[in-house]
Scaffold this active site. Structure first.
Site, PDB file in Angstrom:
ATOM      1  N   LYS A 198       0.860  -1.184   0.000  1.00 20.61           N
ATOM      2  CA  LYS A 198       0.000   0.000   0.000  1.00 20.61           C
ATOM      3  C   LYS A 198       0.897   1.235   0.000  1.00 20.61           C
ATOM      4  O   LYS A 198       1.715   1.425   0.906  1.00 20.61           O
ATOM      5  CB  LYS A 198      -0.898  -0.011   1.234  1.00 20.61           C
ATOM      6  CG  LYS A 198      -1.755   1.246   1.348  1.00 20.61           C
ATOM      7  CD  LYS A 198      -2.763   1.141   2.474  1.00 20.61           C
ATOM      8  CE  LYS A 198      -3.528   2.444   2.642  1.00 20.61           C
ATOM      9  NZ  LYS A 198      -4.532   2.361   3.694  1.00 20.61           N
ATOM     10  N   LYS A 251      -2.249  -1.539  -3.898  1.00 19.32           N
ATOM     11  CA  LYS A 251      -3.089  -0.346  -3.832  1.00 19.32           C
ATOM     12  C   LYS A 251      -2.240   0.904  -3.931  1.00 19.32           C
ATOM     13  O   LYS A 251      -1.244   0.989  -3.210  1.00 19.32           O
ATOM     14  CB  LYS A 251      -3.830  -0.376  -2.488  1.00 19.32           C
ATOM     15  CG  LYS A 251      -4.680   0.820  -2.220  1.00 19.32           C
ATOM     16  CD  LYS A 251      -5.287   0.696  -0.864  1.00 19.32           C
ATOM     17  CE  LYS A 251      -5.974   2.025  -0.553  1.00 19.32           C
ATOM     18  NZ  LYS A 251      -6.328   2.135   0.817  1.00 19.32           N
TER      19      LYS A 251
HETATM   20  C1  PBG Z   1      -7.374   3.427   5.488  1.00 20.45           C
HETATM   21  C2  PBG Z   1      -7.629   3.387   4.045  1.00 20.45           C
HETATM   22  C3  PBG Z   1      -7.431   4.381   3.068  1.00 20.45           C
HETATM   23  C4  PBG Z   1      -7.917   3.869   1.885  1.00 20.45           C
HETATM   24  C5  PBG Z   1      -8.367   2.581   2.145  1.00 20.45           C
HETATM   25  N1  PBG Z   1      -8.157   2.298   3.482  1.00 20.45           N
HETATM   26  C6  PBG Z   1      -6.957   5.763   3.200  1.00 20.45           C
HETATM   27  C7  PBG Z   1      -5.544   6.055   3.469  1.00 20.45           C
HETATM   28  O1  PBG Z   1      -4.698   5.200   3.624  1.00 20.45           O
HETATM   29  O2  PBG Z   1      -5.280   7.247   3.579  1.00 20.45           O
HETATM   30  C8  PBG Z   1      -7.957   4.592   0.568  1.00 20.45           C
HETATM   31  C9  PBG Z   1      -8.991   4.110  -0.384  1.00 20.45           C
HETATM   32  C10 PBG Z   1      -9.306   5.029  -1.486  1.00 20.45           C
HETATM   33  O3  PBG Z   1      -8.661   6.069  -1.738  1.00 20.45           O
HETATM   34  O4  PBG Z   1     -10.274   4.718  -2.166  1.00 20.45           O
HETATM   35  N2  PBG Z   1      -6.072   3.627   5.864  1.00 20.45           N
END
Ligand code: PBG
Length: 326
Positions: A198, A251
Protein backbone atom coordinates in the site's frame (compact mmCIF):
# COMPACT_ATOMS: atom_id res chain seq x y z
CA UNK A 1 8.01 -17.94 -29.16
CA UNK A 2 9.06 -17.43 -32.79
CA UNK A 3 6.81 -15.81 -35.30
CA UNK A 4 6.99 -15.93 -39.08
CA UNK A 5 7.50 -12.45 -40.36
CA UNK A 6 5.28 -10.33 -42.53
CA UNK A 7 3.58 -11.05 -44.92
CA UNK A 8 3.11 -14.63 -43.69
CA UNK A 9 2.04 -13.38 -40.30
CA UNK A 10 -0.60 -10.69 -40.18
CA UNK A 11 -1.95 -10.14 -36.65
CA UNK A 12 -4.84 -8.15 -38.09
CA UNK A 13 -6.38 -11.38 -39.48
CA UNK A 14 -7.60 -12.24 -36.00
CA UNK A 15 -9.04 -8.78 -35.48
CA UNK A 16 -11.21 -8.83 -38.56
CA UNK A 17 -14.57 -9.71 -36.97
CA UNK A 18 -16.29 -9.42 -33.60
CA UNK A 19 -16.64 -13.18 -33.33
CA UNK A 20 -12.94 -13.81 -33.90
CA UNK A 21 -11.97 -11.06 -31.50
CA UNK A 22 -14.24 -12.52 -28.89
CA UNK A 23 -12.92 -16.05 -29.48
CA UNK A 24 -9.33 -15.09 -28.72
CA UNK A 25 -9.98 -12.54 -25.97
CA UNK A 26 -7.70 -13.40 -23.05
CA UNK A 27 -9.41 -11.59 -20.19
CA UNK A 28 -13.05 -11.39 -19.27
CA UNK A 29 -14.53 -8.96 -16.80
CA UNK A 30 -17.69 -9.81 -14.85
CA UNK A 31 -19.61 -8.51 -11.87
CA UNK A 32 -18.12 -11.41 -9.88
CA UNK A 33 -14.74 -9.65 -10.05
CA UNK A 34 -15.81 -6.65 -8.02
CA UNK A 35 -15.91 -5.72 -4.35
CA UNK A 36 -17.90 -2.58 -3.55
CA UNK A 37 -16.65 -0.21 -0.81
CA UNK A 38 -19.29 1.38 1.44
CA UNK A 39 -18.94 4.17 4.00
CA UNK A 40 -21.05 3.83 7.14
CA UNK A 41 -21.99 6.75 9.40
CA UNK A 42 -24.15 7.05 12.52
CA UNK A 43 -27.83 7.89 12.35
CA UNK A 44 -30.96 6.67 10.62
CA UNK A 45 -32.20 7.29 7.12
CA UNK A 46 -28.91 9.01 6.26
CA UNK A 47 -27.53 8.99 2.75
CA UNK A 48 -25.06 11.85 2.43
CA UNK A 49 -23.45 12.41 -0.95
CA UNK A 50 -19.65 12.43 -1.16
CA UNK A 51 -18.97 15.36 -3.46
CA UNK A 52 -15.68 14.09 -4.91
CA UNK A 53 -17.12 10.62 -5.55
CA UNK A 54 -20.34 11.03 -7.54
CA UNK A 55 -22.80 8.22 -6.88
CA UNK A 56 -21.23 7.38 -3.51
CA UNK A 57 -22.63 8.21 -0.10
CA UNK A 58 -22.07 7.95 3.61
CA UNK A 59 -24.87 5.61 4.68
CA UNK A 60 -26.41 5.02 8.06
CA UNK A 61 -26.75 1.32 8.84
CA UNK A 62 -30.36 1.05 7.63
CA UNK A 63 -29.49 2.73 4.34
CA UNK A 64 -26.37 0.61 3.94
CA UNK A 65 -28.63 -2.44 3.92
CA UNK A 66 -30.45 -0.92 0.94
CA UNK A 67 -27.14 -0.34 -0.82
CA UNK A 68 -26.28 -3.98 -0.14
CA UNK A 69 -29.61 -5.02 -1.71
CA UNK A 70 -28.55 -3.25 -4.91
CA UNK A 71 -25.14 -4.89 -4.91
CA UNK A 72 -26.70 -8.32 -4.53
CA UNK A 73 -29.14 -7.58 -7.34
CA UNK A 74 -26.24 -6.67 -9.64
CA UNK A 75 -24.32 -9.86 -8.81
CA UNK A 76 -21.57 -8.22 -6.76
CA UNK A 77 -20.05 -10.92 -4.52
CA UNK A 78 -18.87 -8.76 -1.63
CA UNK A 79 -18.57 -5.45 0.17
CA UNK A 80 -15.77 -3.77 2.10
CA UNK A 81 -16.91 -1.46 4.89
CA UNK A 82 -15.37 1.74 6.21
CA UNK A 83 -16.75 3.37 9.35
CA UNK A 84 -17.16 6.95 10.41
CA UNK A 85 -17.69 6.66 14.16
CA UNK A 86 -19.73 8.82 16.46
CA UNK A 87 -16.67 9.97 18.36
CA UNK A 88 -12.99 9.82 17.55
CA UNK A 89 -10.35 9.53 20.25
CA UNK A 90 -6.65 8.83 20.73
CA UNK A 91 -7.22 5.10 21.29
CA UNK A 92 -9.50 4.58 18.28
CA UNK A 93 -12.11 3.10 20.64
CA UNK A 94 -14.77 3.10 17.94
CA UNK A 95 -12.79 0.59 15.90
CA UNK A 96 -13.14 -2.24 18.39
CA UNK A 97 -16.34 -1.33 20.26
CA UNK A 98 -18.86 -4.19 20.39
CA UNK A 99 -21.49 -1.90 18.94
CA UNK A 100 -19.04 -0.01 16.74
CA UNK A 101 -20.29 1.43 13.49
CA UNK A 102 -19.06 -1.29 11.10
CA UNK A 103 -19.85 -4.01 13.65
CA UNK A 104 -23.48 -2.85 13.63
CA UNK A 105 -23.51 -2.54 9.85
CA UNK A 106 -22.19 -6.02 9.20
CA UNK A 107 -24.78 -7.55 11.52
CA UNK A 108 -27.62 -5.78 9.71
CA UNK A 109 -26.32 -6.62 6.25
CA UNK A 110 -25.53 -10.26 7.09
CA UNK A 111 -28.98 -10.63 8.56
CA UNK A 112 -30.50 -9.95 5.19
CA UNK A 113 -27.71 -11.25 2.91
CA UNK A 114 -25.89 -14.12 4.63
CA UNK A 115 -24.03 -15.06 1.45
CA UNK A 116 -22.68 -11.63 0.65
CA UNK A 117 -18.94 -11.65 1.44
CA UNK A 118 -18.28 -9.00 4.05
CA UNK A 119 -14.75 -7.62 4.24
CA UNK A 120 -13.61 -5.44 7.14
CA UNK A 121 -11.06 -2.76 6.42
CA UNK A 122 -8.91 -2.76 9.54
CA UNK A 123 -7.33 0.63 10.07
CA UNK A 124 -7.52 3.38 12.67
CA UNK A 125 -7.35 6.62 10.69
CA UNK A 126 -11.15 6.90 10.65
CA UNK A 127 -11.30 6.31 14.41
CA UNK A 128 -8.46 8.42 15.82
CA UNK A 129 -8.87 12.10 16.64
CA UNK A 130 -5.50 12.80 14.93
CA UNK A 131 -6.36 10.84 11.78
CA UNK A 132 -3.26 8.62 11.79
CA UNK A 133 -3.41 4.85 11.35
CA UNK A 134 -2.00 4.02 14.76
CA UNK A 135 -1.16 5.11 18.28
CA UNK A 136 0.58 8.50 18.30
CA UNK A 137 3.10 9.71 20.84
CA UNK A 138 5.18 12.88 20.54
CA UNK A 139 4.18 13.23 16.91
CA UNK A 140 5.22 9.66 16.04
CA UNK A 141 3.04 6.75 14.96
CA UNK A 142 4.10 3.88 17.21
CA UNK A 143 4.19 0.44 15.65
CA UNK A 144 4.02 -2.13 18.42
CA UNK A 145 1.48 -0.38 20.67
CA UNK A 146 -0.74 -0.15 17.59
CA UNK A 147 -0.60 -3.93 17.11
CA UNK A 148 -2.43 -4.50 20.38
CA UNK A 149 -5.34 -2.44 19.03
CA UNK A 150 -5.09 -4.19 15.68
CA UNK A 151 -5.50 -7.58 17.36
CA UNK A 152 -8.47 -6.39 19.40
CA UNK A 153 -10.16 -4.88 16.37
CA UNK A 154 -9.74 -8.01 14.25
CA UNK A 155 -11.42 -10.14 16.90
CA UNK A 156 -14.23 -7.62 17.30
CA UNK A 157 -14.80 -7.56 13.54
CA UNK A 158 -14.78 -11.34 13.17
CA UNK A 159 -17.12 -11.68 16.12
CA UNK A 160 -19.53 -9.18 14.57
CA UNK A 161 -19.74 -11.34 11.45
CA UNK A 162 -17.12 -10.18 8.96
CA UNK A 163 -15.94 -12.98 6.67
CA UNK A 164 -12.55 -11.49 5.84
CA UNK A 165 -10.24 -9.14 7.76
CA UNK A 166 -8.28 -6.68 5.62
CA UNK A 167 -5.59 -4.75 7.52
CA UNK A 168 -4.62 -1.53 5.74
CA UNK A 169 -2.61 0.31 8.39
CA UNK A 170 0.83 -0.73 7.10
CA UNK A 171 2.15 -1.43 10.60
CA UNK A 172 4.94 -4.02 10.67
CA UNK A 173 3.76 -7.34 12.03
CA UNK A 174 0.06 -6.56 11.72
CA UNK A 175 -0.80 -9.74 9.82
CA UNK A 176 0.91 -11.95 12.40
CA UNK A 177 -0.81 -10.08 15.22
CA UNK A 178 -4.21 -10.57 13.58
CA UNK A 179 -3.65 -14.26 12.81
CA UNK A 180 -2.63 -14.96 16.37
CA UNK A 181 -5.56 -13.02 17.82
CA UNK A 182 -8.14 -14.60 15.52
CA UNK A 183 -6.85 -18.12 16.15
CA UNK A 184 -6.85 -17.49 19.89
CA UNK A 185 -10.43 -16.28 19.82
CA UNK A 186 -11.86 -19.22 17.87
CA UNK A 187 -11.79 -17.52 14.46
CA UNK A 188 -9.17 -19.74 12.92
CA UNK A 189 -11.21 -20.02 9.72
CA UNK A 190 -11.40 -16.28 9.07
CA UNK A 191 -9.04 -15.34 6.22
CA UNK A 192 -6.81 -12.28 6.07
CA UNK A 193 -6.64 -10.09 2.99
CA UNK A 194 -3.47 -8.05 3.51
CA UNK A 195 -3.12 -4.62 1.99
CA UNK A 196 0.43 -5.84 1.47
CA UNK A 197 1.76 -3.20 -0.89
CA UNK A 198 0.00 0.00 0.00
CA UNK A 199 1.61 3.17 -1.23
CA UNK A 200 1.53 6.67 0.29
CA UNK A 201 -0.55 7.93 -2.59
CA UNK A 202 -2.13 11.20 -3.66
CA UNK A 203 -4.79 9.03 -5.29
CA UNK A 204 -6.45 8.60 -1.87
CA UNK A 205 -7.55 12.26 -1.81
CA UNK A 206 -11.33 11.82 -2.21
CA UNK A 207 -11.40 8.92 0.27
CA UNK A 208 -10.25 11.21 3.05
CA UNK A 209 -13.32 13.37 2.51
CA UNK A 210 -15.51 10.26 2.30
CA UNK A 211 -14.16 8.70 5.49
CA UNK A 212 -13.43 12.00 7.24
CA UNK A 213 -9.94 10.71 7.94
CA UNK A 214 -7.23 13.15 6.80
CA UNK A 215 -4.22 13.21 9.15
CA UNK A 216 -4.27 16.34 11.32
CA UNK A 217 -0.47 16.68 11.06
CA UNK A 218 2.13 15.33 8.68
CA UNK A 219 1.31 12.59 6.20
CA UNK A 220 1.40 8.78 6.00
CA UNK A 221 4.83 8.35 4.43
CA UNK A 222 6.23 7.05 7.73
CA UNK A 223 4.22 3.86 7.28
CA UNK A 224 2.81 3.68 3.75
CA UNK A 225 5.24 2.94 0.92
CA UNK A 226 7.17 5.32 -1.30
CA UNK A 227 5.69 5.24 -4.84
CA UNK A 228 9.25 5.05 -6.16
CA UNK A 229 9.81 1.56 -4.76
CA UNK A 230 9.23 -1.81 -6.39
CA UNK A 231 11.60 -4.17 -4.57
CA UNK A 232 10.31 -2.96 -1.25
CA UNK A 233 6.81 -4.03 -2.33
CA UNK A 234 8.12 -7.56 -2.94
CA UNK A 235 9.59 -7.60 0.57
CA UNK A 236 6.34 -6.31 2.08
CA UNK A 237 4.33 -9.03 0.34
CA UNK A 238 6.84 -11.73 1.33
CA UNK A 239 6.56 -10.66 4.97
CA UNK A 240 2.77 -10.67 4.91
CA UNK A 241 2.71 -14.11 3.30
CA UNK A 242 5.09 -15.40 5.94
CA UNK A 243 2.92 -13.89 8.67
CA UNK A 244 -0.12 -15.73 7.36
CA UNK A 245 -1.86 -13.58 4.74
CA UNK A 246 -4.33 -15.69 2.75
CA UNK A 247 -4.76 -13.07 0.03
CA UNK A 248 -2.85 -9.93 -0.80
CA UNK A 249 -3.64 -6.55 -2.29
CA UNK A 250 -1.83 -3.88 -4.25
CA UNK A 251 -3.09 -0.35 -3.83
CA UNK A 252 -3.64 1.92 -5.77
CA UNK A 253 -4.20 -0.14 -8.92
CA UNK A 254 -3.69 1.48 -12.30
CA UNK A 255 -0.44 3.38 -11.59
CA UNK A 256 1.00 0.24 -9.97
CA UNK A 257 0.30 -2.49 -12.52
CA UNK A 258 3.98 -3.46 -12.61
CA UNK A 259 3.80 -4.23 -8.90
CA UNK A 260 0.50 -6.08 -9.29
CA UNK A 261 1.84 -8.25 -12.09
CA UNK A 262 5.00 -9.12 -10.19
CA UNK A 263 3.10 -9.97 -7.00
CA UNK A 264 0.81 -12.33 -8.90
CA UNK A 265 3.66 -14.03 -10.74
CA UNK A 266 6.10 -14.29 -7.82
CA UNK A 267 3.77 -15.32 -5.04
CA UNK A 268 0.92 -17.00 -6.89
CA UNK A 269 -1.49 -16.06 -4.10
CA UNK A 270 -5.03 -14.82 -4.65
CA UNK A 271 -4.24 -11.21 -5.48
CA UNK A 272 -6.46 -8.18 -5.52
CA UNK A 273 -6.08 -4.57 -6.49
CA UNK A 274 -7.81 -1.49 -5.14
CA UNK A 275 -8.91 1.00 -7.77
CA UNK A 276 -8.88 3.85 -5.28
CA UNK A 277 -10.95 6.98 -4.86
CA UNK A 278 -8.68 9.21 -6.96
CA UNK A 279 -8.67 6.77 -9.86
CA UNK A 280 -12.47 6.79 -9.76
CA UNK A 281 -12.77 10.56 -9.31
CA UNK A 282 -10.49 11.31 -12.26
CA UNK A 283 -12.65 9.32 -14.66
CA UNK A 284 -15.82 10.88 -13.22
CA UNK A 285 -14.44 14.40 -13.52
CA UNK A 286 -13.21 13.95 -17.07
CA UNK A 287 -16.56 12.41 -18.03
CA UNK A 288 -18.46 15.29 -16.43
CA UNK A 289 -16.51 17.62 -18.70
CA UNK A 290 -17.39 15.53 -21.73
CA UNK A 291 -13.72 14.81 -22.36
CA UNK A 292 -13.82 11.00 -22.34
CA UNK A 293 -16.28 8.14 -22.70
CA UNK A 294 -16.85 7.15 -19.07
CA UNK A 295 -18.16 3.68 -19.65
CA UNK A 296 -15.35 2.74 -22.02
CA UNK A 297 -12.65 4.23 -19.85
CA UNK A 298 -13.89 2.68 -16.63
CA UNK A 299 -14.26 -0.77 -18.17
CA UNK A 300 -10.87 -0.49 -19.88
CA UNK A 301 -9.21 0.42 -16.58
CA UNK A 302 -10.84 -2.50 -14.80
CA UNK A 303 -10.00 -4.89 -17.64
CA UNK A 304 -6.35 -3.83 -17.57
CA UNK A 305 -6.18 -4.26 -13.80
CA UNK A 306 -7.52 -7.79 -14.19
CA UNK A 307 -5.22 -8.54 -17.14
CA UNK A 308 -2.23 -7.45 -15.05
CA UNK A 309 -3.03 -10.08 -12.43
CA UNK A 310 -5.92 -9.10 -10.19
CA UNK A 311 -8.20 -11.99 -9.23
CA UNK A 312 -10.64 -9.43 -7.93
CA UNK A 313 -10.87 -5.64 -7.77
CA UNK A 314 -12.09 -3.32 -5.04
CA UNK A 315 -13.75 -0.54 -6.99
CA UNK A 316 -16.20 2.33 -6.64
CA UNK A 317 -17.32 1.41 -10.16
CA UNK A 318 -18.59 -1.98 -8.99
CA UNK A 319 -22.30 -1.25 -9.43
CA UNK A 320 -22.02 0.74 -12.64
CA UNK A 321 -19.58 -1.69 -14.22
CA UNK A 322 -21.79 -4.65 -13.27
CA UNK A 323 -24.70 -2.95 -15.03
CA UNK A 324 -22.65 -2.13 -18.09
CA UNK A 325 -21.43 -5.72 -18.33
CA UNK A 326 -24.86 -7.30 -17.82
C1 PBG B 1 -7.37 3.43 5.49
C2 PBG B 1 -7.63 3.39 4.05
C3 PBG B 1 -7.43 4.38 3.07
C4 PBG B 1 -7.92 3.87 1.89
C5 PBG B 1 -8.37 2.58 2.14
N1 PBG B 1 -8.16 2.30 3.48
C6 PBG B 1 -6.96 5.76 3.20
C7 PBG B 1 -5.54 6.06 3.47
O1 PBG B 1 -4.70 5.20 3.62
O2 PBG B 1 -5.28 7.25 3.58
C8 PBG B 1 -7.96 4.59 0.57
C9 PBG B 1 -8.99 4.11 -0.38
C10 PBG B 1 -9.31 5.03 -1.49
O3 PBG B 1 -8.66 6.07 -1.74
O4 PBG B 1 -10.27 4.72 -2.17
N2 PBG B 1 -6.07 3.63 5.86
Amino acid sequence: MRLMSFPTTRPRRLRSSPVLRSLIRETELTARDFILPLFIRPGKGEKRPISSMPGHFQYSVDMAVKAADLAVREGIPGLILFGIPDKKDAKASGAYADNGIVQNAVKAIKDKHPNLLMIADLCFCEYTDHGHCGVVKDGKVLNDPTLALTAKTAVSQAKAGFDVIAPSGMMDGQVAAIRKALDGAGHGDTPILAYAAKYASAFYGPFREAAESPPSFGDRSGYQMDPANFNEAMREVALDVEEGADMVMVKPALPYLDVLKAVKVRFGLPTSAYQVSGEFAMIKAAAANGWIDERKMALESLMCIKRAGADFILTYYALEAARWLA
